[in-house]
Each structure stands twice: as C-alpha cells, then as structure tokens.
Motif scaffolding. Structure first.
Motif, PDB file in Angstrom:
ATOM      1  N   MET A   1      27.729  42.059   9.938  1.00  0.00           N
ATOM      2  CA  MET A   1      27.034  41.818  11.243  1.00  0.00           C
ATOM      3  C   MET A   1      28.075  41.242  12.206  1.00  0.00           C
ATOM      4  O   MET A   1      28.639  39.906  11.819  1.00  0.00           O
ATOM      5  N   LYS A   2      28.201  41.499  13.388  1.00  0.00           N
ATOM      6  CA  LYS A   2      28.882  40.996  14.289  1.00  0.00           C
ATOM      7  C   LYS A   2      28.265  39.822  14.925  1.00  0.00           C
ATOM      8  O   LYS A   2      27.113  40.005  15.485  1.00  0.00           O
ATOM      9  N   ILE A   3      28.790  38.633  14.840  1.00  0.00           N
ATOM     10  CA  ILE A   3      28.127  37.482  15.313  1.00  0.00           C
ATOM     11  C   ILE A   3      28.804  37.134  16.849  1.00  0.00           C
ATOM     12  O   ILE A   3      29.876  36.880  17.136  1.00  0.00           O
ATOM     13  N   ASP A   4      27.766  36.883  17.663  1.00  0.00           N
ATOM     14  CA  ASP A   4      28.014  36.664  19.042  1.00  0.00           C
ATOM     15  C   ASP A   4      28.574  35.262  19.094  1.00  0.00           C
ATOM     16  O   ASP A   4      28.290  34.264  18.451  1.00  0.00           O
ATOM     17  N   ALA A   5      29.514  34.953  20.119  1.00  0.00           N
ATOM     18  CA  ALA A   5      30.151  33.761  20.356  1.00  0.00           C
ATOM     19  C   ALA A   5      29.090  32.717  20.290  1.00  0.00           C
ATOM     20  O   ALA A   5      29.306  31.618  19.693  1.00  0.00           O
ATOM     21  N   ARG A   6      28.114  32.702  21.328  1.00  0.00           N
ATOM     22  CA  ARG A   6      27.124  31.776  21.183  1.00  0.00           C
ATOM     23  C   ARG A   6      26.463  31.352  20.218  1.00  0.00           C
ATOM     24  O   ARG A   6      25.722  30.288  19.949  1.00  0.00           O
ATOM     25  N   ASN A   7      26.380  32.046  19.157  1.00  0.00           N
ATOM     26  CA  ASN A   7      25.548  31.820  17.879  1.00  0.00           C
ATOM     27  C   ASN A   7      26.426  31.314  16.748  1.00  0.00           C
ATOM     28  O   ASN A   7      26.031  31.152  15.620  1.00  0.00           O
ATOM     29  N   ILE A   8      27.918  31.294  16.983  1.00  0.00           N
ATOM     30  CA  ILE A   8      28.719  31.113  15.796  1.00  0.00           C
ATOM     31  C   ILE A   8      28.439  29.499  15.093  1.00  0.00           C
ATOM     32  O   ILE A   8      28.282  29.488  14.057  1.00  0.00           O
ATOM     33  N   MET A   9      28.242  28.553  16.200  1.00  0.00           N
ATOM     34  CA  MET A   9      28.177  27.198  15.836  1.00  0.00           C
ATOM     35  C   MET A   9      26.799  26.963  15.186  1.00  0.00           C
ATOM     36  O   MET A   9      27.043  26.356  14.121  1.00  0.00           O
ATOM     37  N   SER A  10      25.857  27.508  15.719  1.00  0.00           N
ATOM     38  CA  SER A  10      24.525  27.258  14.796  1.00  0.00           C
ATOM     39  C   SER A  10      24.472  28.119  13.396  1.00  0.00           C
ATOM     40  O   SER A  10      23.942  27.656  12.568  1.00  0.00           O
ATOM     41  N   LEU A  11      25.414  29.330  13.263  1.00  0.00           N
ATOM     42  CA  LEU A  11      25.476  29.779  12.192  1.00  0.00           C
ATOM     43  C   LEU A  11      26.190  29.032  11.274  1.00  0.00           C
ATOM     44  O   LEU A  11      25.626  28.881   9.868  1.00  0.00           O
ATOM     45  N   LEU A  12      27.273  28.316  11.722  1.00  0.00           N
ATOM     46  CA  LEU A  12      27.895  27.576  10.501  1.00  0.00           C
ATOM     47  C   LEU A  12      27.332  26.491  10.413  1.00  0.00           C
ATOM     48  O   LEU A  12      27.458  25.774   9.411  1.00  0.00           O
ATOM     49  N   GLN A  13      26.637  25.783  11.042  1.00  0.00           N
ATOM     50  CA  GLN A  13      25.988  24.498  10.934  1.00  0.00           C
ATOM     51  C   GLN A  13      24.524  24.714  10.156  1.00  0.00           C
ATOM     52  O   GLN A  13      24.068  23.653   9.468  1.00  0.00           O
ATOM     53  N   GLY A  14      24.092  25.911  10.153  1.00  0.00           N
ATOM     54  CA  GLY A  14      23.007  26.076   9.336  1.00  0.00           C
ATOM     55  C   GLY A  14      23.029  26.341   7.999  1.00  0.00           C
ATOM     56  O   GLY A  14      24.204  26.381   7.524  1.00  0.00           O
ATOM     57  N   PRO A  15      21.965  26.846   7.430  1.00  0.00           N
ATOM     58  CA  PRO A  15      21.970  27.261   5.919  1.00  0.00           C
ATOM     59  C   PRO A  15      22.826  28.625   5.751  1.00  0.00           C
ATOM     60  O   PRO A  15      23.079  29.194   6.824  1.00  0.00           O
ATOM     61  N   ILE A  16      23.299  28.959   4.515  1.00  0.00           N
ATOM     62  CA  ILE A  16      23.967  30.086   4.484  1.00  0.00           C
ATOM     63  C   ILE A  16      23.054  31.244   4.326  1.00  0.00           C
ATOM     64  O   ILE A  16      21.910  31.160   3.934  1.00  0.00           O
ATOM     65  N   LYS A  17      23.426  32.106   5.128  1.00  0.00           N
ATOM     66  CA  LYS A  17      22.645  33.468   5.711  1.00  0.00           C
ATOM     67  C   LYS A  17      23.213  34.665   5.003  1.00  0.00           C
ATOM     68  O   LYS A  17      22.463  35.687   5.065  1.00  0.00           O
ATOM     69  N   PHE A  18      24.409  34.590   4.784  1.00  0.00           N
ATOM     70  CA  PHE A  18      25.165  35.818   4.449  1.00  0.00           C
ATOM     71  C   PHE A  18      25.820  36.020   3.120  1.00  0.00           C
ATOM     72  O   PHE A  18      26.244  34.884   2.574  1.00  0.00           O
ATOM     73  N   ARG A  19      26.142  37.037   2.657  1.00  0.00           N
ATOM     74  CA  ARG A  19      26.791  37.263   1.038  1.00  0.00           C
ATOM     75  C   ARG A  19      28.165  37.000   1.363  1.00  0.00           C
ATOM     76  O   ARG A  19      29.062  36.409   0.448  1.00  0.00           O
ATOM     77  N   VAL A  20      28.795  37.572   2.357  1.00  0.00           N
ATOM     78  CA  VAL A  20      30.121  37.546   2.747  1.00  0.00           C
ATOM     79  C   VAL A  20      30.452  37.088   4.246  1.00  0.00           C
ATOM     80  O   VAL A  20      29.669  37.221   5.151  1.00  0.00           O
ATOM     81  N   TYR A  21      31.169  36.114   4.480  1.00  0.00           N
ATOM     82  CA  TYR A  21      32.049  35.688   5.873  1.00  0.00           C
ATOM     83  C   TYR A  21      33.318  36.114   5.970  1.00  0.00           C
ATOM     84  O   TYR A  21      34.045  35.555   5.088  1.00  0.00           O
ATOM     85  N   LEU A  22      33.483  36.863   6.994  1.00  0.00           N
ATOM     86  CA  LEU A  22      34.839  37.341   7.312  1.00  0.00           C
ATOM     87  C   LEU A  22      35.265  36.367   8.548  1.00  0.00           C
ATOM     88  O   LEU A  22      34.774  36.706   9.670  1.00  0.00           O
ATOM     89  N   ILE A  23      36.119  35.696   8.533  1.00  0.00           N
ATOM     90  CA  ILE A  23      36.767  34.801   9.696  1.00  0.00           C
ATOM     91  C   ILE A  23      38.192  35.154   9.922  1.00  0.00           C
ATOM     92  O   ILE A  23      39.038  35.069   9.102  1.00  0.00           O
ATOM     93  N   TYR A  24      38.305  35.598  11.077  1.00  0.00           N
ATOM     94  CA  TYR A  24      39.684  36.141  11.650  1.00  0.00           C
ATOM     95  C   TYR A  24      39.887  35.806  12.878  1.00  0.00           C
ATOM     96  O   TYR A  24      39.144  35.300  13.781  1.00  0.00           O
TER      97      TYR A  24
END
Length: 354
Positions: A1-24
């Motif tokens: 799933m493509k993460i919108d730039a506005r939601n990246i910080m909240s995603l990283l600071q919140g609980p784990i929600k995905f099986r895999v994280y691709l950071i590039y």
C-alpha cells in the motif's frame, strides 16, 4: 500500500499495522532512520540477535526462511533487509501470498519485515508490488528541501531557540540527506552547550563551510559555466559516493529556482531583488554564482533544461544505465554551453554517451 507523505509520521509513531515495510529513496540517511525506528518498535532494541535478523544483499535468499522462523524468546522478530533490489520482488510476493489479505492482524505474525532500498523508479517491480499489496507499506524518502528541510531542522533542534538569521543560514548550508543533517545539528547543539539561544556566530563557527556538500558545488559550477570547477567538484562527489539521483534532483531544483528568478527578471524585477524573493533564500556565499547563472540563461532555455534533467533522472533510475558516466557527461556538456555563451541545448549531445 502506498503511504501518503502526510501519513508517514503517524504510521511510524503508531502501532505496527503491516506485515512488510518497504522504505526507499535517495535520502539514505532518512531510509536508515525510519528502518531503525520500525525495527526498534518490533524488537524493543536494535542489538538483540534473538529478535532481529539482518539480511544484507548476499543473504536475501534467506528471506522466506527467516521470516517464517519462530522466535526462540517468544514475541515477534524483526527481519531487517538491507540493500534491497528488484530481484527481491518475486520471493517477497510469494511470501506475502502465504497469508490472507482480507483480515490483517499484525499481532498474529511471527515476524515483521523491514526493507531498506535506494532509489526505485515508478516502474520498479519491487515498488509496484509494495504500492499495490495490502500487507506491504511503501514509504518513500526523498531529499529534504524547502519546507520539509525547515521542519526537519526545527524538529532536530528540539526546544533550543535559534535566531531567524541563524536559522536561515543553517537551512541554506545543510545538505539534503537526513543522516548528514542530524550529524551537523548534533555538532551544533554540542557546541552551543548551555547558551540560551543559537546565534549566527554559533552556526558559522560550529558548521561553517562544512555543511556545504559537494552536490551544491557541482550544480552551482555547472549552471554558471565554470567547467573546470564543475569537473573537479564532480570527481570529488564521485569519490565521496554521492548518489547520482540526489545529484540530478539537486540540479533539477536549482534549475527550477533559476527559472523562478528569471521570470521575475524578465518582468522587470532587478536581479538581486528577484533572488531575494526565493524561498529558502540563496546562501550569501553562492549569490555571485547564482547571479552569473541568472545572466547566462533565459526562461526558454531553462524550461528546456528542466525537461532534459527530468529525462536524466529517469535514465539514472534504470538498472542498466551507467549513471555516473551519464551524469558527468551531461553536466559538463551543460557547463560547456554556458561557458561558451551558447545556450542552445542539443538533446543528442547531452545523451550521446548512451
């Protein structure tokens, strides 16, 4: 799933929600910082050999084996994949297909996979998979400039006060890579110590010219027609391992800033007033070089160059392209045009070494 730039910080600071994280992305420092943040969230620390498995490029084939292994200590394991390339696409897809996608409960997974990668083009199979698969979060890390850079600097400074002139100077001389920015800010804070406010003198003495990285030396020399200096700066950048995508992106941003100032100039605004309207402002030590470039280019030729630099960036992202050779040829050719006062860009000459 493509993460919108506005939601990246909240995603990283919140609980784990995905099986895999691709950071590039070309911002390698930010890629590593975000990957480390996720690994620590999963394993609780970064140096636990029982809860963390690091897979470098030569051990990517062990991905499925490690990701399906149970933790000896209980709890989730973090599978930290570094130097990922497109060849990881197929094994990752096969692995993700082992799990249902209609009910996503990350707490039920034995391990969470965190993948670090460099620049991936929109056509990259690995990036396409990550942006479409519901079990994978796709997180881009682009070079930090403008408002993004200002927000990063303020975040890293924390509660420390800084004068407006010192802040503008600091933003102007910092690079675009998160790791380098963090190192310079830490050095500055250590130098300032218990002083109540960071001043311009503090920044000049603690960082000075050390914050001016090779990338800026290259693009300013290229656009002002200083071919000998551009050649020397390019060779230095290559020795320092500067990412060619980051270099190309910097040239693109510099060309766009010149175009903004050139539009104002052609409307009758004096040159120095035109560049004073740019945000962030041109670093005062670069003003003469910027003015020289502004005098050498017109809006038509700058608009044309923007298209060619975008093509250069696209080509550099292709697997089989010799990016370093292509960038060096392109930039020295552009510099030669300026030096000869002949801004008549020929696409065939710019890309003749392909």
């Amino acid at each position: 799933m493509k993460i919108d730039a506005r939601n990246i910080m909240s995603l990283l600071q919140g609980p784990i929600k995905f099986r895999v994280y691709l950071i590039y992305g070309e911002n390698s420092g930010l890629v590593r910082e975000r990957a480390s943040q996720l690994v620590k969230k999963v394993a609780g620390r970064l140096d636990d050999p029982f809860q963390i498995c690091v897979l470098n490029k030569e051990s990517h084939e062990r991905l499925r084996e490690e990701a399906t292994a149970l933790s000896l200590m209980g709890g989730q394991r973090a599978i930290w994949v570094r130097e990922a390339v497109d060849s990881l696409n197929k094994p990752l897809e096969l692995f993700c297909n082992l799990y249902p996608t209609d009910i996503i409960d990350p707490s039920s997974f034995d391990s969470i996979i965190i993948i670090e990668a460099g620049s991936l083009s929109p056509k990259s199979p690995l990036r396409i998979l990550a942006e479409k698969h519901p079990l994978i979060a796709s997180i881009p890390c682009y070079a930090e400039t403008g408002r993004s850079l200002e927000e990063t600097v303020r975040f890293l400074l924390g509660k420390k006060r800084i004068g407006s002139d010192a802040f503008r100077y600091l933003v102007a001389i910092l690079g675009a890579d998160r790791a380098l920015i963090r190192n310079e800010i830490e050095k500055l804070l250590l130098y300032v110590g218990q002083d109540s406010e960071i001043t311009l003198i503090h920044v000049q003495q603690a960082i000075g010219d050390a914050g001016e990285y090779s990338v800026d030396d290259v693009v300013y020399a290229v656009m002002s027609g200083q071919t000998a200096i551009a050649d020397k700066a390019l060779n230095k950048a290559l020795k320092e391992g500067v990412n060619m995508i980051a270099l190309t992106r910097s040239l693109l941003q510099h060309t766009d800033r010149l175009l903004q100032a050139r539009f104002l100039l052609e409307e009758g605004t004096p040159a120095k007033l035109a560049i004073s309207k740019l945000s962030p402002p041109v670093f005062f030590k670069r003003t003469d070089s910027f003015l020289k470039a502004l005098d050498s280019w017109n809006s038509q030729s700058l608009s044309l160059l923007l298209r060619y630099v975008q093509k250069l960036e696209y080509l550099c992202k292709q697997t089989a392209t010799p990016a370093e050779v292509l960038c060096q040829h392109f930039m020295l050719t552009v510099s030669g045009y300026v030096q000869g006062k002949k801004i008549s860009l020929d696409e065939r000459k710019l890309f003749s070494n392909l």
